[in-house]
Design a protein around this motif. Structure first.
Motif, mmCIF file in Angstrom:
data_model
loop_
_atom_site.group_PDB
_atom_site.id
_atom_site.type_symbol
_atom_site.label_atom_id
_atom_site.label_comp_id
_atom_site.label_asym_id
_atom_site.label_seq_id
_atom_site.Cartn_x
_atom_site.Cartn_y
_atom_site.Cartn_z
ATOM 1 N N LYS A 196 -1.279 -13.770 -17.044
ATOM 2 C CA LYS A 196 -2.390 -13.351 -16.195
ATOM 3 C C LYS A 196 -2.240 -13.829 -14.750
ATOM 4 O O LYS A 196 -3.225 -14.183 -14.094
ATOM 5 N N VAL A 197 -1.010 -13.877 -14.271
ATOM 6 C CA VAL A 197 -0.772 -14.199 -12.867
ATOM 7 C C VAL A 197 -1.181 -12.992 -12.023
ATOM 8 O O VAL A 197 -0.752 -11.867 -12.288
ATOM 9 N N SER A 198 -2.004 -13.210 -11.019
ATOM 10 C CA SER A 198 -2.499 -12.109 -10.195
ATOM 11 C C SER A 198 -1.640 -11.944 -8.942
ATOM 12 O O SER A 198 -1.291 -12.925 -8.278
ATOM 13 N N TYR A 199 -1.314 -10.693 -8.650
ATOM 14 C CA TYR A 199 -0.577 -10.378 -7.433
ATOM 15 C C TYR A 199 -1.474 -9.670 -6.423
ATOM 16 O O TYR A 199 -0.990 -8.998 -5.512
ATOM 17 N N GLN A 200 -2.795 -9.815 -6.593
ATOM 18 C CA GLN A 200 -3.724 -9.077 -5.747
ATOM 19 C C GLN A 200 -3.686 -9.537 -4.290
ATOM 20 O O GLN A 200 -4.082 -8.801 -3.395
ATOM 21 N N ARG A 201 -3.206 -10.751 -4.047
ATOM 22 C CA ARG A 201 -3.103 -11.221 -2.661
ATOM 23 C C ARG A 201 -1.979 -10.493 -1.911
ATOM 24 O O ARG A 201 -1.970 -10.456 -0.689
ATOM 25 N N LEU A 202 -1.047 -9.961 -2.671
ATOM 26 C CA LEU A 202 0.009 -9.167 -2.061
ATOM 27 C C LEU A 202 -0.494 -7.737 -1.870
ATOM 28 O O LEU A 202 -1.571 -7.369 -2.343
ATOM 29 N N SER A 203 0.285 -6.938 -1.175
ATOM 30 C CA SER A 203 -0.015 -5.512 -1.117
ATOM 31 C C SER A 203 0.409 -4.913 -2.454
ATOM 32 O O SER A 203 1.595 -4.624 -2.668
ATOM 33 N N TYR A 204 -0.559 -4.753 -3.361
ATOM 34 C CA TYR A 204 -0.228 -4.416 -4.744
ATOM 35 C C TYR A 204 0.472 -3.066 -4.848
ATOM 36 O O TYR A 204 1.369 -2.888 -5.674
ATOM 37 N N ASP A 205 0.090 -2.110 -4.020
ATOM 38 C CA ASP A 205 0.748 -0.799 -4.053
ATOM 39 C C ASP A 205 2.230 -0.931 -3.697
ATOM 40 O O ASP A 205 3.099 -0.394 -4.395
ATOM 41 N N ASP A 206 2.521 -1.649 -2.601
ATOM 42 C CA ASP A 206 3.923 -1.845 -2.200
ATOM 43 C C ASP A 206 4.677 -2.648 -3.247
ATOM 44 O O ASP A 206 5.854 -2.383 -3.522
ATOM 45 N N PHE A 207 3.991 -3.621 -3.818
ATOM 46 C CA PHE A 207 4.606 -4.453 -4.855
ATOM 47 C C PHE A 207 4.983 -3.612 -6.066
ATOM 48 O O PHE A 207 6.077 -3.753 -6.624
ATOM 49 N N CYS A 208 4.097 -2.701 -6.469
ATOM 50 C CA CYS A 208 4.363 -1.813 -7.609
ATOM 51 C C CYS A 208 5.530 -0.883 -7.315
ATOM 52 O O CYS A 208 6.371 -0.634 -8.182
ATOM 53 N N ARG A 209 5.553 -0.359 -6.092
ATOM 54 C CA ARG A 209 6.645 0.540 -5.731
ATOM 55 C C ARG A 209 7.994 -0.169 -5.811
ATOM 56 O O ARG A 209 8.954 0.364 -6.373
ATOM 57 N N PHE A 210 8.056 -1.366 -5.243
ATOM 58 C CA PHE A 210 9.309 -2.128 -5.250
ATOM 59 C C PHE A 210 9.733 -2.463 -6.667
ATOM 60 O O PHE A 210 10.879 -2.221 -7.064
ATOM 61 N N ARG A 211 8.823 -2.996 -7.456
ATOM 62 C CA ARG A 211 9.133 -3.418 -8.826
ATOM 63 C C ARG A 211 9.595 -2.239 -9.674
ATOM 64 O O ARG A 211 10.618 -2.304 -10.361
ATOM 65 N N THR A 212 8.857 -1.120 -9.610
ATOM 66 C CA THR A 212 9.198 0.045 -10.438
ATOM 67 C C THR A 212 10.493 0.688 -9.972
ATOM 68 O O THR A 212 11.316 1.115 -10.793
ATOM 69 N N PHE A 213 10.691 0.762 -8.656
ATOM 70 C CA PHE A 213 11.915 1.363 -8.115
ATOM 71 C C PHE A 213 13.148 0.585 -8.570
ATOM 72 O O PHE A 213 14.113 1.176 -9.081
ATOM 73 N N VAL A 214 13.137 -0.737 -8.397
ATOM 74 C CA VAL A 214 14.294 -1.554 -8.777
ATOM 75 C C VAL A 214 14.527 -1.481 -10.285
ATOM 76 O O VAL A 214 15.671 -1.363 -10.745
ATOM 77 N N MET A 215 13.461 -1.503 -11.062
ATOM 78 C CA MET A 215 13.600 -1.441 -12.516
ATOM 79 C C MET A 215 14.206 -0.108 -12.963
ATOM 80 O O MET A 215 15.121 -0.076 -13.796
ATOM 81 N N CYS A 216 13.715 0.988 -12.396
ATOM 82 C CA CYS A 216 14.229 2.309 -12.778
ATOM 83 C C CYS A 216 15.670 2.502 -12.318
ATOM 84 O O CYS A 216 16.494 3.058 -13.050
ATOM 85 N N VAL A 217 15.974 2.046 -11.098
ATOM 86 C CA VAL A 217 17.344 2.164 -10.586
ATOM 87 C C VAL A 217 18.307 1.366 -11.454
ATOM 88 O O VAL A 217 19.392 1.844 -11.819
#
Length: 369
Positions: A95-116
């Motif tokens: 339950k670590v929260s990443y809400q302090r980050l830009s969550y949309d950008d964080f999701c894009r980066f995480r999903t992009f690297v994982m899929c690549v």
């Protein structure tokens, strides 16, 4: 047109509301255990194993062969995938929260690297299989075709295509969906409903085929053809008694290539075991989002999380498969361990000798006094 858009909007709204309130409880009870226990096991195996693979394939004996260079890139790709899994591990397991980050950008980066990295790992294995196939079918041309330079060039072209293929994940079309909910924390934006439904109904199928079905089919065909070709060649050599005419250098080279085939075969087998069931399940799972949520969404969520964990093992166990399957790999790895041990033990011995000499000198001075 307006009726269709209104219907899509209603379905999307129902999907979000139902997932957000009814499935979040499951995320806290069942899936947390998979992330806490399963992924801890994966990381304990994966990170040390991938580092050991990277170091072992960097040895001169292995890296001078194109297959060895490809396995180095594979270890890097697998490590990147596991690093992205750490993000999910902390968010959904602890339950670590990443809400302090830009969550949309964080999701894009995480999903992009994982899929690549998913596509890269699958197609690197295809390139490894193709490299072995060329060496088997065209042995006289393999010296010029199957070089480390050509192997890395092929991987470079594949990575460019891979990143372009997943480029939409870096655009505003994708971002945070339902933060904190496994398998739905990141997803397509509601601002573009066409892409939203394309992502969930068509893109998922495309991903399964590009990361699993097509690579698995190609690798299976190549392995079968390599096995048939090798068997026929051995029979021909046995009849002509050519096996005894090879000098030691040629025998050593044949042994190296045979061990590389074993490494490739073991990697492909673990790919088929861990990825194929996931791909087949995702294809036959419900495709209608509303039915998916309202009927058996609880079971589906747990199944997807469990399959996701089992698939993560693909990126964690390569080193152990190589150790079990290849004498050459074990030999090179043990050589590294001996080198490390020899660097540590002499220092220990010097310290012990120095301490003994010091104690002896102190005892001598004490007796003189």
């Amino acid at each position: 047109m307006n009726t269709t858009m209104a219907s899509n909007t209603t379905t999307a709204s129902t999907l979000t509301t139902t997932i957000d309130y009814s499935l979040l409880l499951v995320n806290r009870v069942a899936t947390i255990r998979i992330y806490q226990i399963g992924y801890t096991f994966t990381f304990l195996l994966g990170f040390p194993g991938n580092i050991a693979s990277l170091i072992t394939f960097s040895r001169p004996t292995l890296r001078k062969v194109s297959t060895g260079c490809l396995f180095i890139v594979l270890a890097i790709s697998d490590t990147l995938y596991l690093l992205m899994c750490v993000i999910d591990y902390l968010e959904f397991g602890f339950k670590v929260s990443y809400q302090r980050l830009s969550y949309d950008d964080f999701c894009r980066f995480r999903t992009f690297v994982m899929c690549v990295s998913q596509i890269a790992s699958a197609w690197i294995l295809v390139i490894v299989s193709l490299d072995r196939w060329i060496r088997t079918r065209f042995p006289f041309k393999s010296g010029s075709l199957c070089t480390p330079k050509n192997a890395l060039l092929t991987v470079g072209v594949m990575l460019v295509v891979d990143m372009l293929f997943n480029a939409p994940l870096l655009t505003p079309l994708f971002g945070g969906f339902i933060p904190g909910l496994a398998i739905a924390a990141c997803g397509p934006s509601f601002n573009n409903l066409t892409y939203f439904f394309f992502y969930y109904l068509q893109w998922s199928i495309i991903q399964i085929f590009t990361t699993c079905i097509i690579p698995a089919t190609i690798m299976s065909i190549l392995i079968i053809d390599i096995s048939i070709s090798t068997h026929l060649r051995r029979k021909a050599m046995a009849r002509q008694n050519q096996a005894w005419d090879l000098d030691k250098s040629a025998q050593r080279k044949n042994m190296l290539q045979r061990q590389m085939f074993i490494l490739m075969f073991g990697s492909v087998c673990i790919f088929l075991i861990t990825s194929l069931p996931v791909g087949l399940y995702k294809i036959v799972s419900p495709r209608n989002a509303a039915i998916y949520v309202l009927t058996d969404a609880l079971d589906i969520l747990i199944m997807w999380t469990g399959f996701g964990w089992s698939q993560s093992l693909l990126y964690a166990v390569s080193f152990y498969v190589h150790c079990l399957s290849s004498n050459l790999f074990r030999k090179e790895f043990m050589a590294i361990m001996r080198t490390v041990s020899n660097r540590i033990h002499p220092r220990t011995e010097v310290i012990e000798i120095t301490q003994r000499e010091r104690r002896t000198n102190i005892a001598t001075i004490s007796r003189k006094q």
